[in-house]
Design a protein around this motif. Structure first.
Motif, PDB file in Angstrom:
ATOM      1  N   SER A  86      23.585 -45.759  52.321  1.00  0.00           N
ATOM      2  CA  SER A  86      22.975 -47.081  52.495  1.00  0.00           C
ATOM      3  C   SER A  86      22.575 -47.709  51.170  1.00  0.00           C
ATOM      4  N   GLY A  87      23.073 -47.178  50.072  1.00  0.00           N
ATOM      5  CA  GLY A  87      22.739 -47.723  48.763  1.00  0.00           C
ATOM      6  C   GLY A  87      21.400 -47.276  48.230  1.00  0.00           C
ATOM      7  N   THR A  94      27.775 -47.262  47.205  1.00  0.00           N
ATOM      8  CA  THR A  94      27.369 -46.410  48.326  1.00  0.00           C
ATOM      9  C   THR A  94      27.977 -45.022  48.165  1.00  0.00           C
TER      10      THR A  94
END
Length: 157
Positions: A86-87, A94
């Motif tokens: 999700s970063g 990602t």
């Protein structure tokens, strides 16, 4: 970690743990499927391994997420490693990282460490314990009460 290492902070993620030594070295152990040990591998370890330090770096604080970890360097730089679906590594991708990468937002200021799941002082404990007044009955001996909170535990709002 070397014998006699003085630890100044610990953190726990999902199936892995972190410790910060007084000399600024971070250590990690446990599951490493997402690279959350930060030692440039995905091999899990049952003993602490050193997190790969950036050249000339020294960590002053560590934190653990579910599958990633963060460390604040003495110069104010923030580093992250591990899972990144999700970063959460903050590096604009990602892709997971098995070694610390700089968080893109720049320098950060040290702040108190926090826990994703803080202590829950409002959990109700059966105290005194439940007793059976007659065989087969389950009546409480008294009403539910909150046990005393040790002075060292901070109550969260």
């Amino acid at each position: 970690m070397p014998t006699g290492t003085r630890l100044v902070q610990v953190a726990a993620g999902k199936l892995f743990s972190l410790a910060l030594a007084a000399d600024g070295t971070a250590y990690a152990w446990g599951d490493n499927a997402s690279g959350q040990l930060g030692n440039s591998t995905t091999a899990s370890s049952q003993v602490p391994v050193a997190v790969s330090l950036p050249t000339g770096g020294r960590f002053v604080q560590v934190a653990a997420g579910q599958l990633h970890a963060l460390a604040l360097a003495a110069d104010g730089s923030l580093y992250a490693w591990g899972g990144n679906a999700s970063g959460q590594l903050g590096n604009g991708t990602t892709a997971p990282s098995t070694a610390p990468v700089p968080v893109s937002q720049g320098a950060a200021r040290p702040a108190p460490a926090s826990c994703r799941w803080p202590l829950a002082p409002r959990i109700r404990w059966p105290w005194p314990p439940m007793v059976a007044s007659t065989p087969g009955a389950t009546t409480p001996a008294a009403s539910w009460a909150t046990p005393p909170t040790p002075a060292a535990v901070r109550r969260w709002p």
